[in-house]
Design a protein around this motif. Structure first.
Motif, short mmCIF file in Angstrom:
data_model
loop_
_atom_site.label_atom_id
_atom_site.label_comp_id
_atom_site.label_asym_id
_atom_site.label_seq_id
_atom_site.Cartn_x
_atom_site.Cartn_y
_atom_site.Cartn_z
N VAL A 121 0.15 -14.41 11.61
CA VAL A 121 0.82 -13.52 11.24
C VAL A 121 0.37 -12.57 10.17
O VAL A 121 0.50 -11.16 10.31
CB VAL A 121 1.84 -13.29 11.35
CG1 VAL A 121 3.13 -12.93 10.19
CG2 VAL A 121 2.93 -14.29 12.20
N LEU A 122 -0.09 -13.01 9.39
CA LEU A 122 -1.06 -13.07 7.93
C LEU A 122 -2.22 -12.12 7.92
O LEU A 122 -2.31 -11.01 8.34
CB LEU A 122 -1.27 -13.79 7.16
CG LEU A 122 -0.20 -14.89 6.47
CD1 LEU A 122 -0.67 -15.88 5.70
CD2 LEU A 122 0.49 -13.77 5.35
N LEU A 123 -3.22 -12.26 9.67
CA LEU A 123 -3.84 -12.25 10.19
C LEU A 123 -3.97 -10.29 10.25
O LEU A 123 -4.54 -9.61 10.28
CB LEU A 123 -5.56 -13.09 10.70
CG LEU A 123 -5.83 -14.02 10.17
CD1 LEU A 123 -6.32 -14.73 11.25
CD2 LEU A 123 -7.33 -13.51 9.42
N GLN A 142 -1.10 -8.26 9.81
CA GLN A 142 -0.81 -7.82 9.03
C GLN A 142 -1.83 -7.06 7.83
O GLN A 142 -2.00 -5.67 7.44
CB GLN A 142 0.53 -8.34 7.42
CG GLN A 142 1.84 -9.14 8.50
CD GLN A 142 2.35 -9.02 7.60
OE1 GLN A 142 1.83 -9.74 6.74
NE2 GLN A 142 3.72 -9.89 7.44
N GLU A 143 -2.86 -8.17 8.09
CA GLU A 143 -4.31 -7.99 6.82
C GLU A 143 -5.00 -6.49 7.85
O GLU A 143 -5.22 -5.42 7.64
CB GLU A 143 -4.92 -8.40 6.35
CG GLU A 143 -6.11 -8.54 6.16
CD GLU A 143 -7.37 -9.88 6.05
OE1 GLU A 143 -8.12 -9.56 5.04
OE2 GLU A 143 -6.85 -10.77 6.28
N LYS A 144 -5.22 -6.78 9.74
CA LYS A 144 -5.81 -6.13 10.17
C LYS A 144 -5.47 -4.62 9.93
O LYS A 144 -5.98 -3.73 10.13
CB LYS A 144 -6.37 -7.33 11.75
CG LYS A 144 -6.96 -5.70 12.76
CD LYS A 144 -6.19 -6.35 14.01
CE LYS A 144 -5.29 -6.50 14.26
NZ LYS A 144 -4.78 -5.09 15.10
N ASP A 145 -3.93 -4.97 10.23
CA ASP A 145 -3.22 -3.08 10.61
C ASP A 145 -3.45 -2.83 8.77
O ASP A 145 -3.53 -1.12 9.59
CB ASP A 145 -2.08 -4.20 11.00
CG ASP A 145 -1.46 -4.08 11.87
OD1 ASP A 145 -2.22 -3.99 12.82
OD2 ASP A 145 -0.48 -4.64 12.39
N GLU A 146 -3.44 -3.29 7.90
CA GLU A 146 -3.68 -2.21 7.19
C GLU A 146 -4.65 -2.10 6.31
O GLU A 146 -4.70 -0.97 6.47
CB GLU A 146 -2.73 -3.86 5.78
CG GLU A 146 -1.24 -4.49 5.42
CD GLU A 146 -0.99 -5.03 4.66
OE1 GLU A 146 -1.76 -5.77 4.07
OE2 GLU A 146 0.16 -5.29 4.57
N LEU A 147 -6.26 -2.94 6.87
CA LEU A 147 -7.10 -2.08 6.71
C LEU A 147 -7.17 -1.10 7.73
O LEU A 147 -8.25 -0.42 6.96
CB LEU A 147 -8.39 -3.44 7.23
CG LEU A 147 -9.40 -3.16 7.08
CD1 LEU A 147 -9.86 -2.46 5.59
CD2 LEU A 147 -10.38 -4.49 7.32
N LEU A 148 -6.83 -1.17 9.07
CA LEU A 148 -7.00 -0.04 10.25
C LEU A 148 -6.28 1.47 9.65
O LEU A 148 -6.83 2.15 9.52
CB LEU A 148 -6.12 -0.43 11.50
CG LEU A 148 -7.50 -2.36 12.14
CD1 LEU A 148 -6.69 -1.75 13.13
CD2 LEU A 148 -8.60 -1.04 12.76
N GLN A 166 -15.38 -3.11 13.65
CA GLN A 166 -15.46 -4.34 13.28
C GLN A 166 -14.12 -4.99 13.98
O GLN A 166 -13.44 -6.25 14.62
CB GLN A 166 -15.68 -5.30 12.30
CG GLN A 166 -16.06 -6.40 11.81
CD GLN A 166 -16.22 -7.01 10.45
OE1 GLN A 166 -16.90 -5.65 10.05
NE2 GLN A 166 -16.55 -8.13 10.46
N LYS A 167 -12.78 -4.29 13.13
CA LYS A 167 -11.72 -5.32 13.67
C LYS A 167 -11.35 -4.58 14.80
O LYS A 167 -9.90 -5.45 15.32
CB LYS A 167 -10.64 -4.15 12.49
CG LYS A 167 -10.94 -4.82 10.56
CD LYS A 167 -10.68 -5.87 10.49
CE LYS A 167 -10.82 -6.23 8.87
NZ LYS A 167 -11.21 -8.03 8.99
N ARG A 168 -11.37 -3.72 15.68
CA ARG A 168 -11.14 -3.09 16.94
C ARG A 168 -11.96 -4.03 18.33
O ARG A 168 -11.33 -4.45 19.31
CB ARG A 168 -11.37 -2.44 17.76
CG ARG A 168 -10.32 -0.90 16.47
CD ARG A 168 -10.55 0.01 16.79
NE ARG A 168 -10.27 1.21 16.45
CZ ARG A 168 -10.12 2.74 16.44
NH1 ARG A 168 -11.58 3.04 17.16
NH2 ARG A 168 -9.40 3.63 16.25
N LEU A 169 -12.53 -4.70 17.13
CA LEU A 169 -13.63 -6.22 18.17
C LEU A 169 -12.93 -6.71 19.18
O LEU A 169 -13.23 -7.07 20.61
CB LEU A 169 -15.05 -6.44 17.59
CG LEU A 169 -15.84 -6.90 18.86
CD1 LEU A 169 -16.50 -6.28 19.61
CD2 LEU A 169 -17.54 -7.48 18.02
#
Length: 334
Positions: A110-112, A114-120, A166-169
């Motif tokens: 869940v944290l990952l 959230q981190e991915k969504d926030e970074l995107l 990188q985050k979408r990969l």
């Protein structure tokens, strides 16, 4: 299970049998010992030992047999409670540890996310002022300052684009859309983006496309070509970059050739490793070692084969070999 049990205790079984053979040998050598008594001892020992093995087998393997019956169910909370107090303690401890690990894994996932969504979201937010900054740079009258600021703007733009992909990969396969893609449109769009940088370094392009269209995903293919062209411009000075496409063995081949500093032969096998930077220019802090790594990762779902040929001080040629049309049809149908 029986075979495993016997193999684990094979040394003890062999020792027991050797002792029985020793008794038989002593009886045979010493005539004062009655043979009937000797064989009776051996027979009785074998019977007792066999009974002992059977009892211990059932006792020691009962708990593990229950695990094997449920080998497709990793939740050990549903297993029958072992009779032995020691086994009960082990099972309870394993249950608690499994539950804790599952809970921790869920929280980390869940944290990952959230981190991915926030970074995107952050990357998309930064793109707005970055676009505005580019428009402001275009209105500058000082050509020298304009060129310098455009170069720095381009670096930020490329780093943000790299981070976004990188985050979408990990979810790339859900985003793929295979269609007829124009190589000419993608290449000239990327050259246009790099135009100010190329003018600053007096770099030109020689484009010869015998094959203008390929079957691929436009967005992800554009990222691959962006990385290759950026590297070619970054490591070249006052020369032309040759881009050509042709048919070889019924497959489309695209080559990007530069005449820059080249790559040491010992570095080529590690080019696509995550975080790897050149050993010849190891003090270059601008290199992240992520561009070619992402390129290789993206090329795999697109069924594109990438090869690199280079000579230090001469230049580098990167070759993309696209799949046959039937390869995509076979992959999609699987």
């Amino acid at each position: 299970m029986i075979k495993t049990y016997i193999l684990e205790r094979l040394s003890w079984i062999i020792l027991f049998l050797c002792l029985q053979l020793l008794i038989v040998l002593v009886v045979f050598i010493d005539p004062s010992i009655p043979s009937e008594a000797g064989f009776y001892i051996v027979l009785l020992s074998m019977l007792i030992f066999s009974t002992f093995l059977v009892i211990r087998y059932h006792k020691e393997t009962k708990f593990y047999q229950s695990l094997q019956e449920r080998k497709h169910d990793l939740d050990i909370t549903n297993l029958a409670v072992p009779e032995s107090p020691f086994e009960q303690i082990i099972a309870t401890s394993m249950t608690k540890q499994t539950t804790a690990l599952k809970q921790q894994a869920t929280e980390n996932r869940v944290l990952l996310e959230q981190e991915k969504d926030e970074l995107l979201a952050w990357v998309h937010e930064v793109k707005t002022p970055l676009t505005a900054l580019h428009l402001m740079i275009d209105r500058l009258e000082d050509d020298k300052l304009k060129a310098a600021m455009t170069y720095e703007w381009l670096r930020i733009h490329l780093l943000l684009d790299q981070q976004l992909h990188q985050k979408r990969l990990p979810f790339m396969e859900n985003d793929l859309y295979i269609e007829k893609t124009s190589l000419e449109e993608i290449i000239f769009q990327e050259i246009k983006t790099l135009r100010s940088w190329c003018m600053q370094k007096r770099i030109g392009f020689d484009v010869d496309l015998e094959v203008e269209n390929v079957l691929s995903d436009t967005k992800w293919l554009a990222f691959i070509l962006r990385q290759l062209l950026t590297n070619a411009v970054k490591y070249s000075e006052a020369s032309d970059i040759i881009i050509k496409s042709y048919i070889e063995n019924e497959q489309t081949v695209l080559q990007v050739q530069d005449f820059g500093r080249g790559i040491d032969s010992k570095d080529i096998p590690r080019l696509f490793d995550k975080g790897f930077t050149s050993t010849t220019e190891h003090q270059n802090n601008a290199a992240t070692g992520m561009g070619l790594y992402l390129t290789k990762k993206i090329a795999k779902p697109l069924l594109i084969d990438i090869t690199v040929q280079s000579e230090l001080g001469v230049g580098t040629t990167v070759t993309l070999t696209f799949p046959k049309r039937n390869d995509f049809v076979r992959t999609i149908s699987m």
